[in-house]
Enzyme design. Structure first.
Site, PDB file in Angstrom:
ATOM      1  N   ARG A  57       0.837  -1.216   0.000  1.00 11.24           N
ATOM      2  CA  ARG A  57       0.000   0.000   0.000  1.00 11.24           C
ATOM      3  C   ARG A  57       0.868   1.261   0.000  1.00 11.24           C
ATOM      4  NH1 ARG A  57      -4.285  -0.368   4.595  1.00 11.24           N
ATOM      5  NH2 ARG A  57      -5.107   1.467   3.511  1.00 11.24           N
ATOM      6  N   ASP A  95      -3.838   7.597   3.355  1.00 10.91           N
ATOM      7  CA  ASP A  95      -2.923   8.087   2.317  1.00 10.91           C
ATOM      8  C   ASP A  95      -2.636   9.569   2.565  1.00 10.91           C
ATOM      9  OD1 ASP A  95      -5.878   7.967   0.366  1.00 10.91           O
ATOM     10  OD2 ASP A  95      -4.902   9.836   0.956  1.00 10.91           O
ATOM     11  N   HIS A 109      -7.411   7.774  11.365  1.00  8.94           N
ATOM     12  CA  HIS A 109      -6.954   6.381  11.287  1.00  8.94           C
ATOM     13  C   HIS A 109      -5.463   6.281  11.000  1.00  8.94           C
ATOM     14  CE1 HIS A 109     -11.316   4.875  10.370  1.00  8.94           C
ATOM     15  NE2 HIS A 109     -11.137   5.243  11.620  1.00  8.94           N
ATOM     16  N   CYS A 117       7.746   3.427  16.199  1.00  6.15           N
ATOM     17  CA  CYS A 117       8.417   2.382  16.979  1.00  6.15           C
ATOM     18  C   CYS A 117       7.577   2.049  18.209  1.00  6.15           C
ATOM     19  CB  CYS A 117       9.795   2.874  17.433  1.00  6.15           C
ATOM     20  SG  CYS A 117      10.651   1.650  18.471  1.00  6.15           S
ATOM     21  N   CYS A 138      14.251   0.934  13.984  1.00  7.06           N
ATOM     22  CA  CYS A 138      14.059   2.249  14.604  1.00  7.06           C
ATOM     23  C   CYS A 138      15.402   2.987  14.683  1.00  7.06           C
ATOM     24  CB  CYS A 138      13.492   2.078  16.018  1.00  7.06           C
ATOM     25  SG  CYS A 138      13.369   3.664  16.903  1.00  7.06           S
ATOM     26  N   LEU A 204     -20.439   6.569  -4.051  1.00 12.17           N
ATOM     27  CA  LEU A 204     -20.847   5.823  -5.255  1.00 12.17           C
ATOM     28  C   LEU A 204     -22.058   4.958  -4.935  1.00 12.17           C
ATOM     29  CD1 LEU A 204     -19.927   5.483  -8.165  1.00 12.17           C
ATOM     30  CD2 LEU A 204     -18.464   3.604  -7.455  1.00 12.17           C
TER      31      LEU A 204
END
Ligand code: APR
Length: 238
Positions: A57, A95, A109, A117, A138, A204
């Site tokens: 992603r 995104d 979110h 970390c 990290c 939609l």
């Protein structure tokens, strides 16, 4: 009532930038159990699988661009600012397309472009390390694998009180590109109605939390939003 416009976006706003939504045909969760890849338990049980899912992603994010829906919302924010109208954009999306279109979004979110970390709390904004087979250590404490700074099922969304307060004081609320199925975000539309806000919904497919009180504009966000934002601006410019 003071004028305050609050917008909530979901995966449908980024669909026209090539990002698959979660539900419905071709959705991210189709054929893949959420519990396998988007929960703290999955990360503890099989971090390699979870990391591969999120690196895919993140790779898509690095190669995608904002679409007219993102730009229409950034333009709305700017022009409402010129009118002295308070505005906030709350997104369920992880995104960075709202930011790249010029919006300041509240990411309830979390964000795919940020790694966190779990040992020391260090956060790194990075979209360069995209190898699905290589964890990102990290830089602060050396822990072998930073996790995506996204909110998994079973974890608390970010800034919930702040968002509920803003929606509770909204005069206009616009919910775009979300199925209205995941709470607490899906409860914001009812909160806005209860606050007496004018509510606009665009998606939609008809969202689960749509009511007769909402002005509903079906269709693709990239096509609907430019006109819908103009309509809202006209109402507020009177
Ligand atoms: N334009 C507008 N809406 C669209 C488009 C589009 N091009 N394509 C799809 N949609 C609509 C669908 O009709 C659906 O109503 O977008 C919605 C996508 O719904 P979901 O996939 O459930 O996405 P979302 O509502 O954002 O999910 C909420 O669930 O899985 C969790 O954390 C994840 O943030 C996500 C949350």
């Amino acid at each position: 009532m003071d004028l305050r416009v609050v917008v909530l976006t979901g995966a449908g706003v980024s669909a026209d930038s090539g990002h698959p939504t979660f539900r419905g045909h071709g959705g991210l969760w189709e054929g893949r159990a959420v519990a396998e890849v988007a929960t703290p338990e999955a990360w503890a049980r099989d971090p390699e699988l979870v990391w591969r899912f999120y690196q895919e992603r993140r790779q898509l994010l690095a190669s995608s661009s904002p679409n007219p829906a993102h730009f229409a919302l950034a333009d709305l924010e700017e022009r409402l600012g010129e009118l002295g109208v308070a505005f906030s954009l709350v997104t369920q999306n992880v995104d960075d397309l709202h930011a790249r279109a010029g919006s300041a979004a509240i990411h309830i979110h979390g964000e795919l472009s940020v790694l966190r970390c779990e040992v020391c709390g260090e956060k790194v904004r990075d979209l360069d390390h995209l190898d699905p087979a290589a964890f990102f250590p990290c830089p602060e404490c050396g822990h072998r694998a930073m996790r995506p700074d996204v909110v998994w099922f079973g974890e608390m969304p970010n800034r919930v009180e702040d968002v509920f307060r803003q929606v509770g004081n909204a005069s206009h609320f616009l919910s775009v590109g979300t199925s209205g199925t995941v709470y607490p975000a899906a409860g914001l539309l009812q909160l806005a109605r209860d606050a007496g806000a004018k509510t606009f919904v665009s998606s939609l497919d008809e969202p689960e939390n749509l009511s007769m009180d909402d002005a509903y504009f079906p269709g693709r966000a990239a096509e609907v939003l430019p006109e819908l934002c103009e309509l809202i601006l006209r109402q507020l410019s009177r």
